[in-house]
Design a protein around this motif. Structure first.
Motif, mmCIF file in Angstrom:
data_model
loop_
_atom_site.group_PDB
_atom_site.id
_atom_site.type_symbol
_atom_site.label_atom_id
_atom_site.label_comp_id
_atom_site.label_asym_id
_atom_site.label_seq_id
_atom_site.Cartn_x
_atom_site.Cartn_y
_atom_site.Cartn_z
ATOM 1 N N VAL A 161 39.446 44.777 60.498
ATOM 2 C CA VAL A 161 38.130 44.563 61.115
ATOM 3 C C VAL A 161 37.978 43.126 61.580
ATOM 4 C CG1 VAL A 161 35.648 44.534 60.658
ATOM 5 C CG2 VAL A 161 37.037 46.441 59.843
ATOM 6 N N ILE A 162 38.418 42.186 60.753
ATOM 7 C CA ILE A 162 38.333 40.768 61.146
ATOM 8 C C ILE A 162 39.124 40.521 62.426
ATOM 9 C CG2 ILE A 162 38.990 38.420 60.490
ATOM 10 C CD1 ILE A 162 38.447 39.224 57.572
ATOM 11 N N MET A 234 46.363 38.552 43.184
ATOM 12 C CA MET A 234 46.221 38.175 44.590
ATOM 13 C C MET A 234 45.820 39.357 45.472
ATOM 14 S SD MET A 234 48.949 36.373 47.235
ATOM 15 C CE MET A 234 48.942 34.835 46.305
ATOM 16 N N PRO A 235 46.447 40.540 45.354
ATOM 17 C CA PRO A 235 45.991 41.660 46.183
ATOM 18 C C PRO A 235 44.525 42.022 45.947
ATOM 19 C CG PRO A 235 48.143 42.139 45.275
ATOM 20 C CD PRO A 235 47.673 40.882 44.616
ATOM 21 N N VAL A 236 44.083 42.021 44.678
ATOM 22 C CA VAL A 236 42.685 42.339 44.390
ATOM 23 C C VAL A 236 41.767 41.295 45.024
ATOM 24 C CG1 VAL A 236 40.956 42.523 42.567
ATOM 25 C CG2 VAL A 236 43.186 43.604 42.274
ATOM 26 N N ALA A 237 42.117 40.011 44.861
ATOM 27 C CA ALA A 237 41.293 38.947 45.433
ATOM 28 C C ALA A 237 41.248 39.044 46.950
ATOM 29 C CB ALA A 237 41.833 37.584 44.997
ATOM 30 N N LEU A 238 42.411 39.277 47.571
ATOM 31 C CA LEU A 238 42.441 39.377 49.027
ATOM 32 C C LEU A 238 41.657 40.588 49.514
ATOM 33 C CD1 LEU A 238 43.453 38.392 51.746
ATOM 34 C CD2 LEU A 238 45.545 39.705 51.399
ATOM 35 N N MET A 243 37.323 42.188 52.679
ATOM 36 C CA MET A 243 36.259 43.160 52.926
ATOM 37 C C MET A 243 34.923 42.449 53.111
ATOM 38 S SD MET A 243 37.199 46.445 52.940
ATOM 39 C CE MET A 243 35.883 47.427 52.247
ATOM 40 N N GLY A 244 34.647 41.459 52.262
ATOM 41 C CA GLY A 244 33.396 40.710 52.395
ATOM 42 C C GLY A 244 33.309 39.958 53.709
ATOM 43 N N LEU A 245 34.378 39.262 54.068
ATOM 44 C CA LEU A 245 34.385 38.525 55.336
ATOM 45 C C LEU A 245 34.292 39.471 56.528
ATOM 46 C CD1 LEU A 245 37.084 35.769 54.659
ATOM 47 C CD2 LEU A 245 34.599 35.489 54.777
ATOM 48 N N LEU A 249 31.438 39.040 59.259
ATOM 49 C CA LEU A 249 31.808 38.753 60.641
ATOM 50 C C LEU A 249 31.362 39.869 61.575
ATOM 51 C CD1 LEU A 249 33.322 36.998 62.702
ATOM 52 C CD2 LEU A 249 35.413 38.235 62.088
ATOM 53 N N PHE A 250 31.552 41.115 61.146
ATOM 54 C CA PHE A 250 31.172 42.225 62.003
ATOM 55 C C PHE A 250 29.666 42.256 62.228
ATOM 56 C CE2 PHE A 250 29.859 46.567 62.784
ATOM 57 C CZ PHE A 250 30.703 46.939 63.808
ATOM 58 N N ARG A 251 28.897 41.999 61.187
ATOM 59 C CA ARG A 251 27.436 42.029 61.322
ATOM 60 C C ARG A 251 26.959 40.959 62.297
ATOM 61 N NH1 ARG A 251 23.190 42.640 56.315
ATOM 62 N NH2 ARG A 251 21.310 42.881 57.578
ATOM 63 N N ARG A 252 27.596 39.805 62.284
ATOM 64 C CA ARG A 252 27.167 38.731 63.192
ATOM 65 C C ARG A 252 27.645 38.954 64.618
ATOM 66 N NH1 ARG A 252 27.246 32.865 60.144
ATOM 67 N NH2 ARG A 252 25.890 33.460 58.395
#
Length: 261
Positions: A161-162, A234-238, A243-245, A249-252
């Motif tokens: 999505v990013i 690292m995979p969990v953090a990424l 997903m948050g970013l 980004l999509f909303r903006r």
């Protein structure tokens, strides 16, 4: 945003169904091509490397170990790459629809992710049948496979999505990522075991968030062993961060997507 997605859940489900049917319209084998393509690629690698080049895995002497190792890793990578690459281009591909129909634009990458997950489940089913013919049955570690599927899907969706939003404004993104994914594939222990890498390149595995998830598939389907919990940090953090970013980004950028397209 999430409320609107729930309201359009029937649209998402019907679109996933239509996408699956539309890929192979007038094809006699239909959905079997979802399975045959990765299986054929893995079979070619297995023949060339295990039979011609006599490649063997250092942790096992089973004759079918290398094909199972390769198929397991390629299954994980196929899920990640399909979600990522299709999400990068979905907004451009569906530009005419976005201009004519009003619906939550985030439905498009969700449809991509849903389609990829169904393809992946069909592929796993085919792999289990193949493993039975090879005389191999996965053990109890198989229960960790859903965790790998969730993490791979989250990372692929978030990054997709990013990059998909960025690709609308800068069309070079998809071209660059095509090269990056090719390099990324060979820097991930799919075709070769991780312990054959020279020590000076071992840091690549620690920086590669997909490597532990591919190893999770290989451990669950071949070695029947549990992964190191620290390797999944690292995979969990990424997955969470991407997903948050992606949502932010999509909303903006969402109000400007249609105008730019």
């Amino acid at each position: 945003m999430f409320r609107s997605l729930w309201q359009y859940r029937h649209f998402i489900i019907s679109s996933i169904r239509g996408d699956l049917k539309g890929r192979f319209v007038r094809s006699r084998l239909g959905g079997l091509w979802f399975i045959l393509h990765p299986l054929a690629q893995a079979l070619i690698f297995s023949i060339v490397l295990s039979e011609v080049l006599k490649a063997r895995l250092p942790d096992t002497d089973a004759p079918a170990a290398y094909p199972i190792y390769l198929l397991s890793g390629m299954a994980a990578w196929t899920l990640f790459s399909e979600i990522l690459t299709r999400s990068m281009t979905i907004f451009i591909e569906q530009a005419p629809v976005m201009k004519k129909i009003v619906f939550p634009r985030l439905c498009l990458p969700i449809i991509v992710g849903g389609t990829a997950l169904i393809n992946h489940l069909l592929l796993l089913l085919a792999l289990f049948i193949l493993f039975i013919f090879l005389g191999h049955l996965p053990g109890r570690a198989l229960i960790l496979l859903p965790l790998g599927i969730v993490l791979i899907a989250a990372i692929g969706f978030g990054l997709g999505v990013i990059l998909g939003v960025m690709n609308v404004f800068i069309r070079d993104i998809a071209q660059v990522m095509t090269i990056v994914l090719q390099l990324w594939y060979w820097l991930t222990p799919i075709v070769y075991p991780a312990n054959v890498l020279p020590e000076r390149y071992s840091f690549v595995l620690y920086l590669n968030p997909i490597a532990p998830l591919v190893a999770l598939y290989q451990d669950a389907l071949l070695f029947n062993r549990w992964p190191n919990p620290e390797s999944l940090i690292m995979p969990v953090a990424l997955g969470v961060v991407s997903m948050g970013l992606a949502m932010l980004l999509f909303r903006r950028a969402s109000p400007e997507l249609v105008d730019v397209l």
